[in-house]
Design a protein around this motif. Structure first.
Motif: not given
Length: 486
Positions: A200-229
């Motif tokens: 299983i491919e894994s990567e860590n992103l800083i939450v600010d740029i990660g969220t920006a990428r999720l909003a812009d190109t969500p198709e590049r993501f599959d399962v996303v895990v993170m702390p509560n807030l």
């Protein structure tokens, strides 16, 4: 002999009773063989003066049935009232929040027609412990708690989910460039656990740029895990860009109990108008059926729901120029029931018979249920003393602190809102009435008795102590943050 299961049902507040009524009608029409035991939670309970929003007898019912299907509730703001949603998740040990967010293009409008993202959110820790204090006239505090076993449990769950559901990638979102201990722990555990899942491919992103990428190109993501807030915020963003927050259900999974709910709120402004979209709670109920192993019924409801969307029968929140009917809540419900047994033609039909593609997997824990072995050497080396002091001569404050330190401790730093202001502080730094004063043991080893004696001496020198935090070394490595500018 047919399968029968008793579940607990909470009808909720605002639009909650309407969309719960719709969902139960669909479950019954699909021959789900469920018995409903209702409890009252939320606004009516709060109004009885019960600040938890739930009565004691309701806990017994939930514990007995192990499954809770819950509609949105209204939590009063202020007044010392705690969020019932958070209370339920923490009290019942529902550590994993799972929110599948996918596009239903072209029938539900979205700028991201190919997105299919599973957001997995740690559900019990972080700032959602709700441990807050007003400490001075100007400063309020909220504690962020991240634990090793809690982090391992949610990260391992995310990889197990990906493995069981044919997902190829897990992305972790943290802010460990700033919060090096708490978010740093989450990232470190993610890296460690990921090695157990080499396929299983894994990567860590800083939450600010990660969220920006999720909003812009969500198709590049599959399962996303993170702390509560972060998970709370990101999952709503992801749900909205998939088409509507009103379309997404949520599963809250524990080792013994599970709760299924819509991710949206109670929307009291439209309550009683028969225009609420019941889709999110319908999706939650489908997740519940799969959790119970009722794959045939789950597939039947999901396919009928997809066919309803395809046929252009849409509630006002998703109605568009290509829709065929602006449906009321009851119209939409009846349309889904009428299409039970049918399958969509354009959207991908669901078939989980003999597979686990959509099943929420059972979690295989390793050491998560046990306390980490205390193999590291833990040494008390000093103390941070937080004090109330009106912004004024910092050198006078330092002199008082040094007078109290004696030969046992050395005052090494004073910070204000985390920024070093002594020694050699910048006069332009804005300061409030809340100060962190760091004392280090002169010989590198302190004791609890010496720390208490230091506090006594500080009090004698008219220092107003708010709280203290002991400074520890683990295997001679500092387990505390530096001051900004230190």
């Amino acid at each position: 002999m047919s399968f029968t299961k008793t579940i607990t049902v909470a009808h909720g507040d605002g639009i909650g009773p309407e969309i719960m009524d719709s969902t139960l009608k669909i479950l019954d029409a699909a021959n789900s063989n469920l018995i409903y035991e209702s409890i009252e939670v939320g606004e009516k309970v709060y109004n009885k003066g019960i600040k938890a929003g739930i009565e004691d007898k309701s806990w017994d019912i939930i514990s007995k049935n192990k499954i809770l299907l819950k509609a949105p509730i209204t939590t009063p703001q202020g007044g010392g009232v705690k969020s019932l949603n958070v209370t339920l998740r923490k009290t019942l040990g529902l550590f994993a929040n799972v929110r599948p967010c996918r596009a239903y293009h072209p029938f539900v409008k979205t700028k991201h027609p190919d997105m299919d993202v599973i957001v997995i959110r740690e559900n019990e820790e972080d700032t959602y412990g709700g441990i807050e204090h007003r400490q001075t006239f100007e400063v309020y505090q909220c504690l962020k708690l991240i634990t090793l076993p809690g982090t391992e449990r949610i990260v391992r769950y995310a990889f197990e989910y990906a493995k069981s559901n044919g997902r190829s990638k897990v992305t972790c979102l943290t802010k460990d460039n700033i919060m090096k201990l708490t978010d740093g722990l989450f990232h470190d555990v993610f890296k460690t656990v990921s090695k157990e899942y080499p396929h299983i491919e894994s990567e860590n992103l800083i939450v600010d740029i990660g969220t920006a990428r999720l909003a812009d190109t969500p198709e590049r993501f599959d399962v996303v895990v993170m702390p509560n807030l972060y998970g709370d915020i990101v999952s709503d963003i992801t749900a909205q860009i998939s088409g509507s927050v009103g379309m997404v259900g949520s599963a809250n999974i524990g080792t013994k109990t599970a709760m299924f709910e819509a991710i949206h709120g109670s929307a009291p402004d439209i309550a009683g108008h028969n225009i609420a979209n019941p889709s999110a709670l319908i999706q939650a109920s489908v997740m519940m059926l799969r959790h119970l192993g009722q794959f045939t019924q789950a597939d039947n409801i999901q396919n009928a729901w997809l066919k309803t969307l395809e046929d252009g029968i849409h509630t006002p929140d998703i109605f568009n120029n290509d829709s065929k009917l602006k449906a009321s809540t009851q119209d939409f419900t009846q349309a889904v029931i009428e299409r039970l047994g049918q399958k969509p033609a354009t959207l991908s039909k669901v078939s989980t018979s003999g597979a686990v593609n959509f099943q929420i997997p059972a979690l295989k824990l390793s050491r998560s249920e046990n306390k980490p072995s205390a193999t590291q050497k833990r040494t008390l080396t000093g103390v941070d003393v937080f004090i109330y002091w009106e912004p004024q001569n910092i050198n006078l404050l330092a002199q008082r602190l040094n007078d109290a330190a004696s030969e046992e401790f050395e005052l090494t730093m004073i910070t204000n809102r985390g920024t070093k202001v002594w020694p050699n502080g910048n006069p332009e730094t804005f300061c409030t009435d809340h100060w962190r004063c760091r004392f280090k043991s002169m010989n590198g080893k302190a004791t609890q008795f010496k720390v208490v004696d230091l506090q006594k001496r500080l009090t004698k020198h008219a220092i107003d102590i708010i709280k203290t935090e002991n400074l520890y070394l683990f295997d001679n490595e500092p387990a505390f943050s530096s001051g900004q500018g230190e």
